[in-house]
Write a protein that holds these residues in place. Structure first.
Motif, PDB file in Angstrom:
ATOM      1  N   LYS A 105       0.865  -1.213   0.040  1.00  0.00           N
ATOM      2  CA  LYS A 105      -0.054   0.021  -0.047  1.00  0.00           C
ATOM      3  C   LYS A 105       0.815   1.491   0.136  1.00  0.00           C
ATOM      4  CE  LYS A 105      -3.814  -2.055   2.629  1.00  0.00           C
ATOM      5  NZ  LYS A 105      -4.408  -2.101   3.986  1.00  0.00           N
ATOM      6  N   HIS A 106       2.046   1.104   0.357  1.00  0.00           N
ATOM      7  CA  HIS A 106       2.914   2.273   0.493  1.00  0.00           C
ATOM      8  C   HIS A 106       4.249   2.197  -0.259  1.00  0.00           C
ATOM      9  CE1 HIS A 106       0.140   3.603   3.585  1.00  0.00           C
ATOM     10  NE2 HIS A 106       0.374   2.624   4.383  1.00  0.00           N
ATOM     11  N   PHE A 107       4.273   1.560  -1.278  1.00  0.00           N
ATOM     12  CA  PHE A 107       5.645   1.207  -2.031  1.00  0.00           C
ATOM     13  C   PHE A 107       6.571   0.728  -1.258  1.00  0.00           C
ATOM     14  CE2 PHE A 107       2.634   5.049  -2.837  1.00  0.00           C
ATOM     15  CZ  PHE A 107       2.107   4.581  -4.126  1.00  0.00           C
ATOM     16  N   ASN A 108       6.506  -0.103  -0.488  1.00  0.00           N
ATOM     17  CA  ASN A 108       7.629  -0.928   0.032  1.00  0.00           C
ATOM     18  C   ASN A 108       7.885  -2.213  -0.798  1.00  0.00           C
ATOM     19  OD1 ASN A 108       8.107  -0.231   3.141  1.00  0.00           O
ATOM     20  ND2 ASN A 108       5.760  -0.001   2.858  1.00  0.00           N
ATOM     21  N   ARG A 133      10.090   1.030   5.009  1.00  0.00           N
ATOM     22  CA  ARG A 133       9.742   2.427   5.635  1.00  0.00           C
ATOM     23  C   ARG A 133       9.669   2.165   7.233  1.00  0.00           C
ATOM     24  NH1 ARG A 133       8.972   2.659   0.595  1.00  0.00           N
ATOM     25  NH2 ARG A 133       8.962   4.539  -0.545  1.00  0.00           N
ATOM     26  N   TYR A 134       9.490   3.408   7.768  1.00  0.00           N
ATOM     27  CA  TYR A 134       9.596   3.472   9.266  1.00  0.00           C
ATOM     28  C   TYR A 134       8.406   2.585   9.879  1.00  0.00           C
ATOM     29  CZ  TYR A 134       9.358   5.021  14.096  1.00  0.00           C
ATOM     30  OH  TYR A 134       9.565   5.197  15.482  1.00  0.00           O
ATOM     31  N   SER A 135       8.975   1.814  10.900  1.00  0.00           N
ATOM     32  CA  SER A 135       8.056   0.825  11.822  1.00  0.00           C
ATOM     33  C   SER A 135       8.506   1.026  13.230  1.00  0.00           C
ATOM     34  CB  SER A 135       8.315  -0.597  11.341  1.00  0.00           C
ATOM     35  OG  SER A 135       7.481  -0.843  10.178  1.00  0.00           O
ATOM     36  N   PRO A 136       7.717   1.528  14.193  1.00  0.00           N
ATOM     37  CA  PRO A 136       8.079   2.017  15.360  1.00  0.00           C
ATOM     38  C   PRO A 136       8.939   0.709  16.107  1.00  0.00           C
ATOM     39  CG  PRO A 136       5.788   1.686  15.318  1.00  0.00           C
ATOM     40  CD  PRO A 136       6.307   1.724  13.810  1.00  0.00           C
ATOM     41  N   GLU A 137       8.562  -0.402  15.972  1.00  0.00           N
ATOM     42  CA  GLU A 137       8.913  -1.564  16.519  1.00  0.00           C
ATOM     43  C   GLU A 137      10.492  -1.849  16.300  1.00  0.00           C
ATOM     44  OE1 GLU A 137       7.258  -3.581  12.998  1.00  0.00           O
ATOM     45  OE2 GLU A 137       6.819  -2.100  14.199  1.00  0.00           O
ATOM     46  N   LEU A 138      11.087  -1.021  15.184  1.00  0.00           N
ATOM     47  CA  LEU A 138      12.214  -1.167  14.760  1.00  0.00           C
ATOM     48  C   LEU A 138      13.139  -0.147  15.133  1.00  0.00           C
ATOM     49  CD1 LEU A 138      12.078  -2.403  11.216  1.00  0.00           C
ATOM     50  CD2 LEU A 138      12.392  -3.833  13.168  1.00  0.00           C
ATOM     51  N   ASP A 139      12.587   1.048  15.817  1.00  0.00           N
ATOM     52  CA  ASP A 139      13.202   2.316  16.120  1.00  0.00           C
ATOM     53  C   ASP A 139      14.198   2.019  17.230  1.00  0.00           C
ATOM     54  OD1 ASP A 139      13.777   4.814  17.171  1.00  0.00           O
ATOM     55  OD2 ASP A 139      11.934   5.569  16.305  1.00  0.00           O
ATOM     56  N   PRO A 140      15.729   2.227  16.888  1.00  0.00           N
ATOM     57  CA  PRO A 140      16.711   2.146  17.947  1.00  0.00           C
ATOM     58  C   PRO A 140      16.649   2.908  19.030  1.00  0.00           C
ATOM     59  CG  PRO A 140      17.411   3.456  15.996  1.00  0.00           C
ATOM     60  CD  PRO A 140      15.907   3.079  15.647  1.00  0.00           C
ATOM     61  N   GLY A 159       5.506   1.192   7.414  1.00  0.00           N
ATOM     62  CA  GLY A 159       6.374  -0.108   7.310  1.00  0.00           C
ATOM     63  C   GLY A 159       5.128  -1.168   6.984  1.00  0.00           C
ATOM     64  N   GLU A 160       5.812  -2.186   6.301  1.00  0.00           N
ATOM     65  CA  GLU A 160       4.756  -3.381   6.098  1.00  0.00           C
ATOM     66  C   GLU A 160       5.947  -4.513   6.279  1.00  0.00           C
ATOM     67  OE1 GLU A 160       1.560  -2.254   2.719  1.00  0.00           O
ATOM     68  OE2 GLU A 160       3.675  -1.769   2.172  1.00  0.00           O
ATOM     69  N   ASP A 161       5.207  -5.786   6.838  1.00  0.00           N
ATOM     70  CA  ASP A 161       6.027  -6.913   7.345  1.00  0.00           C
ATOM     71  C   ASP A 161       6.093  -7.562   6.040  1.00  0.00           C
ATOM     72  OD1 ASP A 161       6.054  -6.087  10.082  1.00  0.00           O
ATOM     73  OD2 ASP A 161       4.266  -7.253  10.852  1.00  0.00           O
ATOM     74  N   PHE A 162       5.178  -7.642   5.060  1.00  0.00           N
ATOM     75  CA  PHE A 162       5.671  -8.678   3.934  1.00  0.00           C
ATOM     76  C   PHE A 162       6.824  -8.602   3.499  1.00  0.00           C
ATOM     77  CE2 PHE A 162       4.807  -5.081   1.307  1.00  0.00           C
ATOM     78  CZ  PHE A 162       5.663  -5.063   0.117  1.00  0.00           C
ATOM     79  N   VAL A 163       7.610  -7.444   3.448  1.00  0.00           N
ATOM     80  CA  VAL A 163       9.137  -7.436   2.790  1.00  0.00           C
ATOM     81  C   VAL A 163      10.139  -8.133   3.709  1.00  0.00           C
ATOM     82  CG1 VAL A 163       8.817  -4.827   2.342  1.00  0.00           C
ATOM     83  CG2 VAL A 163       9.436  -5.257   4.358  1.00  0.00           C
TER      84      VAL A 163
END
Length: 385
Positions: A105-108, A133-140, A159-163
């Motif tokens: 949906k967001h060009f990932n 793209r940005y996913s909050p669970e990955l934020d360092p 961010g999208e998990d399918f990638v």
């Protein structure tokens, strides 16, 4: 021979630039300076202000500069590059399992070669890309689940998990790609403070606006041009400007990035090791930084979002890894106070970072729909250096 017209897509529609008929030339040290970021990590404000002054000088000139001593480990860069190459060297049907066009949906995800036409007046793009793209669970800095965010923030998360599900067969692929992305995010949060100082703002002016930012990571793969593509002057990635506040770019030593000067001259972004004013130790894994459209808007056009393109004229594959940084999508920002005077009033109304991005995407979606029946479908993302 007269200048030609270059047509560019922007969030506000098409704009045009004159391009001189001269062949691209090498940049000068003043056009793309090298800035040492070591003082960013200093406790002395005066040292950080010195970096900000250098950033301002480069940003009002070409809007491009190199940075060294940026703090991203060479090993982190190398691992991400290797993972990107492993992905790109897979069979096409494997890569297409995470097709950006079909799955996102967001060009990932993955976009194949000759599937985009970023610049309408240039050739199709001879480039493959993988993006996330940005996913909050990955934020360092403050990892959290998206469900913990306020709705006005969570609705802008792209961010999208399918990638990651579609690349799970590649050992450590997610870990190595995210490690580079996280390092870029940490650096960008420091660098945005330098940009604030450079505009005579309080150093932490944007701190609370980059907690869950636009933070896009892309791996670009450029195969060598064919003989016919060389004759046709095909581009790897057509002329464009970047969309958000600024871009951090790692590129290999193949070359190919060009910027368009105010006079309409294409200028090659020379590799640091080819510049006579740079010592070898200084060119260890440098990054290119360039201004984006939203930053130019925030500073009332004082800083320049410069048109650039990429072409791989070598006989080797070329790799680049850009990281695009912007404000939280729910942040509504107008021209910053320090850039408004009686003689230079605000040129732009406040707009949210998310709405700004969507304006650009709508322009691209329109082009996509118009060419839906064509074998070449332009991507909605035009900010991938």
């Amino acid at each position: 021979m007269s200048a030609t017209k270059l047509q560019l897509r922007t969030a506000l529609g098409f704009v045009y630039r004159d391009v001189l008929p001269n062949p691209p030339r090498d940049c000068t040290p003043d056009e793309i300076p090298v800035i040492d970021l070591s003082p960013l990590f200093s406790e002395e404000l005066s040292e950080r202000q010195d970096v900000a002054a250098q950033i301002r000088k480069a940003s009002v000139n070409t809007g491009f500069f190199y940075v060294r001593n940026h703090g991203i480990p060479a090993e982190t860069i190398a691992k991400c590059k290797e993972q990107g190459l492993r992905f790109m060297r897979q069979p096409a049907e494997q890569k297409d399992l995470i097709s950006s066009r079909n799955c996102s949906k967001h060009f990932n995800g993955y976009t194949g070669s000759a599937k985009t036409n970023i610049s309408p007046t240039e050739s199709i793009d001879i480039r493959e890309s993988f993006s996330f793209r940005y996913s909050p669970e990955l934020d360092p800095d403050h990892p959290m689940d998206v469900s913990e965010l306020p709705e006005e923030v969570s609705q802008g998360i792209q961010g999208e998990d399918f990638v990651w599900e579609g690349t799970a067969h590649l050992p450590n692929f997610k870990e190595d790609c995210v490690a580079y992305w996280a390092s870029c995010l940490r650096l960008a949060r420091k660098l945005v403070r330098s940009f604030a100082l450079s505009l005579d703002l309080e150093e932490h002016y944007w701190d609370d606006k980059v907690t869950h930012p636009g933070a896009d990571s892309v791996f670009n793969y450029y195969r060598p041009r064919t003989e016919q593509e060389t004759k046709d002057n095909s581009v790897g990635l057509g002329s464009h400007t970047d969309l958000q506040m600024f871009t951090l770019l790692w590129q290999d030593n193949i070359g190919g990035l060009q910027i368009l000067s105010k006079e309409g001259q294409w200028i090659k972004v020379m590799l640091l090791e080819n510049r006579t004013n740079i010592q070898p130790r200084q060119s260890k894994e440098p990054l290119v930084v360039n201004i984006g459209d939203y930053m130019m808007r925030l500073c009332n056009d004082i800083y320049i979002s410069t048109v650039h393109r990429v072409t791989n004229e070598s006989l080797l594959e070329r790799v680049s890894m850009p990281f695009f940084f912007g404000l939280n999508f729910n942040c509504v920002e107008g021209v910053v106070p320090s850039c408004i005077t009686d003689s230079n009033p605000a040129k732009y109304e406040p707009i949210s970072a998310g709405e700004w991005v969507q304006k650009r995407f709508k322009q691209e979606r329109k082009a996509f729909d118009e060419k839906a029946a064509s074998s070449i479908a332009p991507s909605a993302v035009v900010v991938q250096t």
